[in-house]
Design an enzyme around this catalytic site. Structure first.
Site, PDB file in Angstrom:
ATOM      1  CE  LYS A 272      -3.374   2.921   0.439  1.00  0.00           C
ATOM      2  NZ  LYS A 272      -4.182   3.080   1.645  1.00  0.00           N
TER       3      LYS A 272
ATOM      4  CE  LYS B 115      -1.631   7.608   7.322  1.00  0.00           C
ATOM      5  NZ  LYS B 115      -2.789   6.742   7.624  1.00  0.00           N
TER       6      LYS B 115
END
Length: 304
Positions: free
Chosen positions: A172, A241
């Site tokens: 991811k 993030k």
């Protein structure tokens, strides 16, 4: 699967849409969110509300989680009153993006309590969550994946990555680094072209018929930048993030990331200039301001 008791922790923007799909598919569902208002639409749709995380864990054999940060995931899974203390839950399916180190920590902590962690970050944004077209990257024991595959298909297309804990998180983060890079470099290219007198819609058409096409030119720019809506559905703060997580993991592995570092800087500037809740397609806006142009093109129906 429909007879299993499902739970969902974290029913905000993404989690709420995914939980709604479970309800629509006929799965009995109990939901919990620290924000009571977030759970109300799901309760109206047929879900049960858990008043605490402990209450949720006591009602559900399989718990899905869609949470904002690695620290929150760790606390929900392993903290006081968390999933690890449940005598009912057998599978914890984390749909968040935490990075592989936190995923491994959660897997080890839950395994000690007889609970299997399923690392399952997703990609596809709010539209994918709403329409059931997400890509789901899954790492867990093969038997757990076999048990879950049917219900995961309610969310989109699950892809089994590995049995290694945290492997799906690595996948991811690599994916999100590419996605952010595509927006950053496409921003430079579009602003360069517009400053030189090109129409951005024509540029998009050429890019997508040529070697320059990427996820930004195919989808994000025509959907959210050219019309000036900046509403793709993924915040600058979350993109920052995820890229930071990726670069931190890469550094720990000894992998150089000079391009990724440049993208992190652009995301940091975008966040400072337009706020953490701005859409991550706003990455083009600093370039626009510096060059004194805007990458906008109205739909064909609105052109003179």
């Amino acid at each position: 699967m429909t007879e299993l008791r499902l739970g969902f922790a974290g029913v905000g923007k993404m989690g709420g849409l995914m939980a709604a799909r479970l309800i629509k598919a006929g799965h009995p569902l109990t939901v919990f969110d620290a924000n009571d208002l977030a759970a109300e639409p799901l309760v109206k749709a047929g879900a049960k509300r858990a008043n605490t995380l402990r209450d949720l864990a006591g009602h559900a054999e399989i718990i899905f989680a869609s949470l904002p940060t690695p620290d929150v995931v760790r606390e929900v899974a392993l903290g006081t009153g968390g999933i690890a203390e449940s005598g009912t839950t057998k599978l914890f399916v984390d749909l968040s993006t935490t990075g592989p180190r936190v995923a491994r920590m959660v897997a080890e902590g839950l395994a000690a309590k007889g609970i299997t962690a399923v690392d399952c970050p997703v990609s596809g944004g709010l539209a994918g969550a709403r329409n059931g077209t997400l890509a789901l990257m899954v790492s867990c024991p093969a038997a757990a994946y076999d048990q879950l595959q049917e219900v995961l298909e309610v969310f989109g297309k699950p892809i089994f990555v590995s049995e290694i804990p945290g492997a799906a998180q690595t996948m991811k983060l690599a994916n999100n680094l590419l996605a952010a890079c595509a927006i950053a470099i496409s921003s430079e290219a579009f602003v360069f072209g517009v400053k030189g007198g090109l129409d951005p819609a024509t540029m998009c058409e050429v890019f997508n018929a040529s070697s320059g096409r990427n996820t930004a030119t195919l989808d994000k720019f025509p959907r959210s930048v050219l019309p000036g809506t900046f509403d793709f559905g993924f915040s600058t703060a979350l993109a920052f993030k995820d890229v930071k997580l990726c670069l931190d993991e890469a550094e720990a592995l000894g992998v150089p990331t000079p391009v990724g570092n440049a993208v992190r800087q652009i995301l940091g500037l975008t966040q400072a200039m337009f706020g953490p809740e701005s859409d991550f397609t706003s990455m083009v806006r600093p370039f626009e301001q510096w060059a004194g142009v805007e990458v906008r093109s109205p739909p064909k129906s609105e052109r003179a």
